[in-house]
Scaffold this active site. Structure first.
Site, short mmCIF file in Angstrom:
data_model
loop_
_atom_site.label_atom_id
_atom_site.label_comp_id
_atom_site.label_asym_id
_atom_site.label_seq_id
_atom_site.Cartn_x
_atom_site.Cartn_y
_atom_site.Cartn_z
CD GLU A 45 -5.50 2.78 5.26
OE1 GLU A 45 -5.42 1.56 5.52
OE2 GLU A 45 -4.93 3.65 5.94
CD GLU A 73 -6.89 1.41 10.11
OE1 GLU A 73 -6.01 0.76 10.71
OE2 GLU A 73 -7.38 1.04 9.04
#
Ligand code: BGP
Length: 489
Positions: free
Chosen positions: A388, A170
């Site tokens: 995720e 991320e």
């Protein structure tokens, strides 16, 4: 699109769960580990919920065998974890700490001997503190060299054992939180510095992939991106255009660089006008183009909804953030002020009237998951790996010692159903790692925002015994894995 029947997941589909070093390991100074920027940041008063930090976390460093045993009993096919850079190179560069390497090799061996595919994330936010202090962290190109050394050490040691590698977790989140909102290290609020650091991280990502090609030719590597589809608030062409802008600013800004080796033009031009575009040196763009990933990791929690920007539509009021009016036009601000919010002329974020939220205000949007997978796959034509997805909630241990987390089962069931529809639509998926395997430290929210299949008995202030207790969702996921998602329809 409606399907009478959903296609099965591939036989090789990797049903997994994920974690990150700082959130689980603890042992923050053990066996020669150096400090990371998170070891420092969490000690700044007011930064985290009740001052929580990962000094002890859930003590996975000492209990990894017990945790892997629980994974094996669940039938988990893949486990995504991250390596703490400063365990391997305590100063971020230079001398290697062999005990740190041993820990990860032992973990990988333990996984493999239990038929669990290791998925190794190289960088899940815990930059060695020494590099922050010596070079100003990601604002210096020196850190690219340090990152390459770190990658080289891991490729050498684990390249024959680990097939799936994630470069950066991320990048969109940790750069924005760290350099714009001062909510992560290095605790900065400066968009110029944000975009400069981000560019350097792009180069580090590209170098890591290039090196991988020579050292781990049989492996697969890619970044994990926090993707959120952008919806227009209405069907007005102005809102549609705003959604295009927001997608460019929030998603394509990173994904085009990873997959096409270039920045999207609209956002780049806007940053140039505001004086905050990254400095691109000779050779940078060539390097970016040379490093196409094998797959894209997608972390999906929620997307966002936008309307036409405030200058073009002064009547629209945002429910979040500062409102703009005719007497307070953004355009009358000095350029330095405008540069802090380069997206203001592009779009304005709003609430989505159709979506419920979690207790922490995150929209719950399973269909958005399918939208996300479709969009990313269509645009980049790369296999996707869900690295995720999960629900943060407060779990309660009942009097008989069980955790009845039906809300989590519902959430995962809905998301996996949409994922199966995306597979039927034609999206190529490698696997799905739910966030998270055990409960763990939420970066800013302590231990009560829980995500795990396995409850860990500790609170913010009381470490207790940290007993592991499988929740109801653990057994639900175990059954789902055993029939490869056939009961999802
Ligand atoms: C992602 C991070 C994870 C994890 C997750 C849940 O952005 O990659 O590390 O923390 O979000 O976030 P939170 O703990 O803030 O609810």
């Amino acid at each position: 699109m409606y399907h009478d029947k959903l296609e099965s997941f591939p036989e090789t589909f990797l049903w997994g769960a994920a974690s990150a070093a700082y959130q689980i390991e603890g042992a923050y100074e053990a066996d020669g580990k150096g400090l990371s920027v998170w070891d420092n940041f969490t000690k700044i008063p007011g930064k985290t919920f009740e001052g929580t930090n990962g000094d002890v976390a859930i003590d996975h460093y000492n209990r990894y065998k017990e945790d892997v045993k629980l994974m094996a009993e669940m039938g988990l096919k893949a486990y995504r974890f991250s390596v703490s850079w400063s365990r391997i190179l305590p100063d971020g560069e230079g001398k290697v700490n062999s005990k740190g390497l041993d820990f990860y090799e032992d973990l990988v061996d333990e996984l493999i001997s239990n038929d669990i595919e290791p998925v190794l994330t190289l960088y899940h936010w815990d930059l060695p503190l020494a590099l922050q202090e010596k070079y100003n962290g990601w604002e210096s190109r020196e850190v690219i060299k340090a990152f390459s050394q770190y990658c080289q050490v891991l490729y050498e040691r684990l390249g024959r054992k680990v097939t799936y590698w994630v470069t950066f977790n991320e990048q969109n989140v940790f750069t924005s939180m760290g350099y714009r909102w001062a909510a992560h290290p290095p605790n900065v609020t400066d968009t110029k510095r944000l975009f400069e650091a981000n560019h350097i991280i792009n180069l580090a990502n590209a170098e890591a992939i290039k090196l991988f090609r020579t050292m781990v030719p049989q492996g697969k590597i890619g970044p994990s991106f926090g993707y959120g589809p952008v919806y227009p608030l209405t069907s007005s062409p102005e809102d549609i255009l705003a959604a295009e802008n927001a997608n460019d600013f929030n998603n394509t800004w990173w994904l085009d660089v990873y997959c096409k080796g270039k920045y999207p033009v609209t956002t780049f031009r806007q940053l140039e006008r505001k004086g905050i575009a990254p400095t691109i040196k000779a050779g940078d763009l060539e390097l970016l183009k040379e490093a196409k990933p094998d797959f894209l990791g997608i972390n999906y929690y929620h997307g966002g909804t936008v309307a036409q920007n405030k200058m073009e539509n002064k009547a629209t009021e945002t429910k979040t953030g500062k409102n703009f009016s005719a007497t307070d036009p953004y355009l009358m601000q000095p350029k330095e002020e405008q540069s802090k919010s380069p997206e203001v002329p592009m779009f304005q974020s709003t609430e989505n009237p159709y979506l419920e939220k979690t207790e922490w205000g995150w929209e719950i949007d399973p269909v958005g998951f399918r939208v996300a997978l479709r969009q990313v796959y269509a645009r980049y034509d790369l296999p996707l790996f869900i690295t995720e997805n999960g629900l943060g909630a407060k779990d309660v241990v009942t009097n008989d010692g069980t955790i009845e987390d039906n809300y989590r089962i519902d959430y995962l069931n809905q998301h996996i159903t949409e994922m199966k529809k995306a597979v039927t639509d034609g999206v190529e998926l490698i696997g799905y790692c739910a966030w998270s395997f055990t409960d763990l430290l939420s970066w800013l929210n302590g231990y009560r925002k829980r995500y795990g299949f396995v409850y860990v008995d500790r609170t913010e202030q009381d470490e207790k015994e940290m007993k592991r207790i499988p929740k109801k969702s653990y057994y639900w996921y175990r059954d789902l894995i055993s029939n490869n998602g056939e009961n999802i329809n």
